[in-house]
Scaffold this active site. Structure first.
Site, PDB file in Angstrom:
ATOM      1  N   LYS A  87       0.822  -1.217   0.000  1.00 26.04           N
ATOM      2  CA  LYS A  87       0.000   0.000   0.000  1.00 26.04           C
ATOM      3  C   LYS A  87       0.856   1.267   0.000  1.00 26.04           C
ATOM      4  O   LYS A  87       0.444   2.301  -0.525  1.00 26.04           O
ATOM      5  CB  LYS A  87      -0.904  -0.033   1.233  1.00 26.04           C
ATOM      6  CG  LYS A  87      -1.912   1.082   1.333  1.00 26.04           C
ATOM      7  CD  LYS A  87      -2.845   0.793   2.500  1.00 26.04           C
ATOM      8  CE  LYS A  87      -3.795   1.926   2.791  1.00 26.04           C
ATOM      9  NZ  LYS A  87      -4.692   1.559   3.910  1.00 26.04           N
ATOM     10  N   GLU A 187     -10.541   6.251   5.836  1.00 26.29           N
ATOM     11  CA  GLU A 187     -10.632   5.325   6.958  1.00 26.29           C
ATOM     12  C   GLU A 187     -11.275   5.958   8.204  1.00 26.29           C
ATOM     13  O   GLU A 187     -12.155   5.337   8.816  1.00 26.29           O
ATOM     14  CB  GLU A 187      -9.241   4.750   7.259  1.00 26.29           C
ATOM     15  CG  GLU A 187      -8.830   3.754   6.176  1.00 26.29           C
ATOM     16  CD  GLU A 187      -7.337   3.518   6.056  1.00 26.29           C
ATOM     17  OE1 GLU A 187      -6.599   3.930   6.974  1.00 26.29           O
ATOM     18  OE2 GLU A 187      -6.912   2.935   5.052  1.00 26.29           O
TER      19      GLU A 187
HETATM   20 MG    MG Z   1      -5.930   0.510   9.057  1.00 25.24          MG
END
Ligand code: MG
Ligand code: ADP
Length: 626
Positions: A87, A187
């Site tokens: 990522k 997130e």
């Molecule tokens: Mg996370």
């Protein structure tokens, strides 16, 4: 900045069978899927196991790549062919990530477009392909848990600091994995939904997310059940891995002294040290003392050392401080004090560490929420968001913000900010531009991101050209430039000349993502250089202004000569010469003086031209009337 409510319920036709979509937390360290079941979000656990898929891929000598827990075990034995932390490379170039690559056991190169490629078994993989493998595994695990093929529609989360390129990479990964992305969500946004904080009437929430490789803190306000993101701050290169490294360094120092560099540089040693460190760290979460126990079979090394929680906390104190610094910055952006935060949410596996809970409680003066598993809360929230988008329960969406200002370079290199940082997305703004010279048929647009006043100090996101403007005097064309950021945070810029309707547009997908230190650096230097920047900007604006006056004067002086007295002409010629000298320098005072002087000296010529124009116009009118 007002909030926007999106009523998604109104746009959806109720489906006959309940439709579901997956919520996927595609993490640096762990990935996880959740979905809406029996009126609430639940994590998909096959046979009651955890469902967490380590974001690790192992490439065996032959056969298909292995993803997840099993792959992680290969890291010690065959580190070169075990790829993790993928990522971090999404939407990046080598230069962005040079520092961390140095610490990783696998190889990386750049393709011809400057995009990063990771190597395993002599093959190169784009980060998107690798993330796609992880997503496919997550989908498989979800299918096993559901006992049938899991939905392909999904919501995927990304850290709040992901820029356009990184979000786009995430979408691409999903497409490669055969998934249909309903939305990319931040997130912390998802975590807020998981805690159902929209049930509160009014208040402020801080979401603190410390995962394996990334850190975000986000400040939200709630009013009448509607969220608004006030500010976000963080560090995409700070997480549990850094805590592991501090413990691994203990082993490295001790064993390096004994066996030399050759051992400590060995990738298998590094990997073993990392895993031993993580194990020890997790034990220290539950007990005041633990053993750091390292085995490197092929080097016949078995090493152990006891570490106390106090020692561990001392070794990592600066890391905690960095997270608190981000909290301070986020609060200051939100124009709030810690005491004005009503609820604090902890997200990410690393927030299990007692020191984090303690320091955060101290910092905000309240006990943070930890009721949901911190490494599941993002996936749960993604499932809530997915349910909303499928036409389910709630009619409100939590809105995100853009972390840096976006604008255009103007004449002379200054920046005209079009969308301010921390604006709620989706959003759009339009600003008018015009041409600088007569008969200019094209305009170059340079899109930049950052807080500084000069384009050269900001990050360049892309350029495009509006062509085919019909020849008109300078300043006549009316070009509307529109910046649009969609709900995923992707920017589109379009320009349209109003009288002719010609237009051009660009989807901004920068080649490389921003490194977090770039983002931080850009934010910080925006404050640090405010005074200097202002002077540079003022100088640039003055130069542009003088430049326009010089052009206009040179063009019209000959025509005007006949109508002006000698003294005025000499005066103007002197001012013209002085102005040309002044624009060679950056001295604001001198530029101001030259501009004022020039303006004064050009007055007779301007008056004369105005008269001429007025006369012509009158003549035109009378002719037309005839
Ligand atoms: Mg996370
Ligand atoms: P990411 O969002 O980066 O994928 P997670 O939220 O899954 O990561 O968090 C992973 C991190 O949490 C790892 O660094 C892991 O070591 C750490 N972690 C998990 N459990 C614990 C624990 N009990 N104590 C301390 N750290 C933990």
């Amino acid at each position: 900045m007002g909030y926007v409510e999106l009523n998604v319920l109104n746009n959806t036709v109720p489906a006959p069978a309940p439709q579901v979509a997956l919520g996927i937390d595609l993490g640096t360290t762990n990935s996880l899927a959740a979905t809406w079941r029996e009126g609430r979000p639940s994590v998909l656990r096959p046979d009651g196991r955890s469902g967490l898929v380590p974001s690790v891929i192992y490439f065996p000598e032959s056969g298909a790549p292995i993803v997840g827990r099993e792959a992680r075990d290969h890291a010690v034995v065959d580190p070169r062919n075990t790829l993790f932390s993928v990522k971090r490379f999404m939407g990046r170039g080598l230069a962005d990530v040079a520092q961390e690559l140095a610490t990783l056991p696998y190889a990386a190169t750049e393709n011809e477009r400057g995009l990063i490629q990771l190597e395993a078994r002599g093959r190169r993989y784009a980060p998107e392909e690798l993330s796609a493998l992880i997503l496919r595994k997550v989908h498989d695990v979800a299918s096993t848990a559901l006992g049938e093929k899991a939905p392909t529609k999904c919501v995927i989360t990304v850290p709040a600091y992901f820029d356009d390129a990184q979000r786009q990479s995430t979408r691409d990964a999903a497409r490669i994995a055969g998934l249909d992305v309903l939305r990319i969500v931040n997130e912390p946004t998802a975590a807020s939904l998981a805690y159902g904080l929209d049930q509160r009437d009014k208040g402020h929430v801080a979401v603190f997310d410390l995962g394996g490789g990334t850190f975000d803190v986000t400040i939200l306000s709630i009013e009448d059940g509607v969220f608004r993101v006030l500010a976000t701050n963080g560090d995409t290169h700070l997480g549990g891995d850094d805590f592991d490294q501090r413990l691994a360094n203990l082993a490295r120092t001790a064993l390096g002294a004994e066996h030399g560099d050759e051992l400590t540089r060995d990738p298998a040693f590094q990997q073993a040290a990392r895993q031993a460190a993580e194990h020890c760290k997790i034990e220290l979460t539950n007990q005041p003392e633990a053993e750091l126990h390292l085995m490197v079979p092929h080097k016949r090394i078995a090493w152990r050392r006891r570490v106390s929680r106090d020692e561990f906390e001392a070794l990592t104190a600066d890391l905690i401080e960095r997270t608190l610094d981000s909290c301070r910055r986020a609060l200051s952006d939100a124009k709030l004090t810690a005491g004005q935060i009503d609820e604090v949410v902890l997200v990410g596996g690393s927030t299990r560490m007692p020191v984090v809970r303690r320091r955060i409680a101290e910092f905000f003066g309240r006990i943070p929420h930890t009721e949901l598993n911190p490494d599941e809360v993002v996936a749960l929230g993604a499932a809530v968001q997915a349910q909303i988008l499928m036409g389910g329960r709630r009619d409100m969406l939590l809105l995100d913000v853009t972390p840096l200002s976006l604008g255009l370079e103007t004449m002379g290199g200054a920046v005209s900010k079009i969308i301010q940082r921390n604006s709620t997305v989706p959003c759009e703004a339009t600003e008018g531009f015009t041409t600088y010279a007569d008969d200019q048929t094209g305009i170059d647009f340079h899109i930049v991101q950052g807080e500084r006043e000069m384009a050269r100090d900001c990050r360049s996101l892309g350029r495009f050209k509006l062509k085919g403007i019909p020849p008109m005097p300078a300043g006549m064309p009316r070009v509307a430039v529109r910046f649009h950021i969609d709900a995923d945070g992707l920017l589109t810029v379009s320009a349209k000349e109003q009288s002719t309707g010609i237009s051009a547009h660009i989807d901004v997908q920068p080649m490389h993502g921003l490194t977090d230190s770039e983002v931080e650096g850009m934010l910080k230097s925006g404050y640090a250089n405010a005074v200097e920047d202002f002077a540079a900007r003022r100088a640039a604006d003055l130069k542009t202004e003088i430049g326009t006056m010089v052009l206009a004067t040179e063009k019209n002086l000959n025509a005007g000569r006949a109508g002006l007295d000698k003294e005025s002409i000499r005066d103007l010629e002197d001012a013209l010469r002085d102005a040309k000298v002044a624009v060679q320098q950056d001295d604001v005072k001198a530029l101001q003086r030259a501009r004022d002087e020039f303006e004064r000296a050009a007055l007779p010529l301007a008056a004369l031209l105005m008269n001429n124009v007025a006369q012509k116009a009158l003549m035109g009118r009378s002719l037309g009337d005839v």
